[in-house]
Design a protein around this motif. Structure first.
Motif: not given
Lengths: 184, 184
Positions: A64, A59, A180, A61, A147
């Motif tokens: 990604y 973490h 994003y 993201r 990400a």
């Protein structure tokens, strides 16, 4: 911040004499504990017509894709930080070229510095913080699964500049709540 | 670091699981207290053929001359930090142009970012941390009394680039124990 890291005394917030903003100050030893933004250093590793990306195992993201980048450590240069992060996240040895993008992210107190880099050999594998590491062409980059906006924008600039064969350093401010999603 | 700023517990230094370097970790609440380099942001304010310098009123290097620069604060961009420092140290309002020099100073855990800037009007005065603020031409700059190698080098690059009318962004590593004397 609740306690003084120096003496363990309780912390209060006051504007110190000669200063103009609230600081964490120890009620016991009067140490002022300043807080400052952090640098995230990374690179865009190029092997022939491909870019090395890592899939995040952690973490934020997780899952990604990102360029190798992370918090700059003490006692290193920004280029060393970018190369170290590439080694840690993708087990790849890069030759750092010039600074390519600087992103201000004032809402999260980060300054991103991404360098252009050469990957002399296609030797890489996922580091501890990565699920995988792969080379991508412009067409195969997982544009919808990158990400961070800093990564998407740096890659967009790169492929745009590649067509002109002129890589221009850019300073970019990223606003809070930036999407994003890629803006094509 | 002796005590945890979160819970007040005692601090030890260990390599956390999944990490590869010693960190300050709380023996009580296990919070890891990372330490990172700081950004010093400043600018080179140009008014016609002159540069605005400040004479430092504070340590380190009190009495020596500097470009306006200082530690970047939370919740600002690097350009905002450079402009704010110029206001605080020289009571001058500048228009920040592009990033001009990035200095790595790994021995003191600082990254210097100096922007080119325009001073639209010759309006300035010493701020609280300055003894004086003055405009200098290349010939009148107090070259032997500049505060830091970062300042000397940025000014040298500027006047060199001015002759070519091409201002090139540069990344420079400053070694420990760098001389404070100008190398002409």
């Amino acid at each position: 911040m609740n306690y003084c890291s120096h003496c363990g005394g309780e912390i209060t917030t006051v504007i110190p004499e000669g200063d103009n903003r609230l600081r964490y100050v120890c009620t016991q030893c009067s140490t002022i504990h300043y807080q400052n933004p952090k640098i995230v250093a990374g690179c865009l590793p190029v092997y022939q017509n491909q870019i090395l990306l890592c899939q995040r195992a952690i973490h934020p993201r997780a899952g990604y894709w990102t360029l190798p980048a992370g918090f700059m450590e003490l006692n290193e240069t920004t280029q060393q930080a970018a190369a170290r992060e590439t080694w840690e996240e993708a087990c790849a040895t890069v030759e750092i070229d010039k600074l390519y993008t600087l992103f201000n992210l004032p809402h999260i107190n980060q300054v991103y510095l991404i360098f252009l880099a050469q990957l002399p050999q296609p030797i890489f594998s996922p580091g501890e913080e990565s699920l995988s590491a792969e080379l991508f062409t412009e067409e195969t980059i997982p544009w919808d699964n990158l990400a961070f906006p800093t990564i998407t924008k740096t890659l967009q600039y790169y492929f745009s500049d590649l067509k002109q064969q002129q890589f221009t350093f850019r300073t970019i401010d990223i606003a809070p709540h930036a999407s994003y999603q890629q803006v094509k």
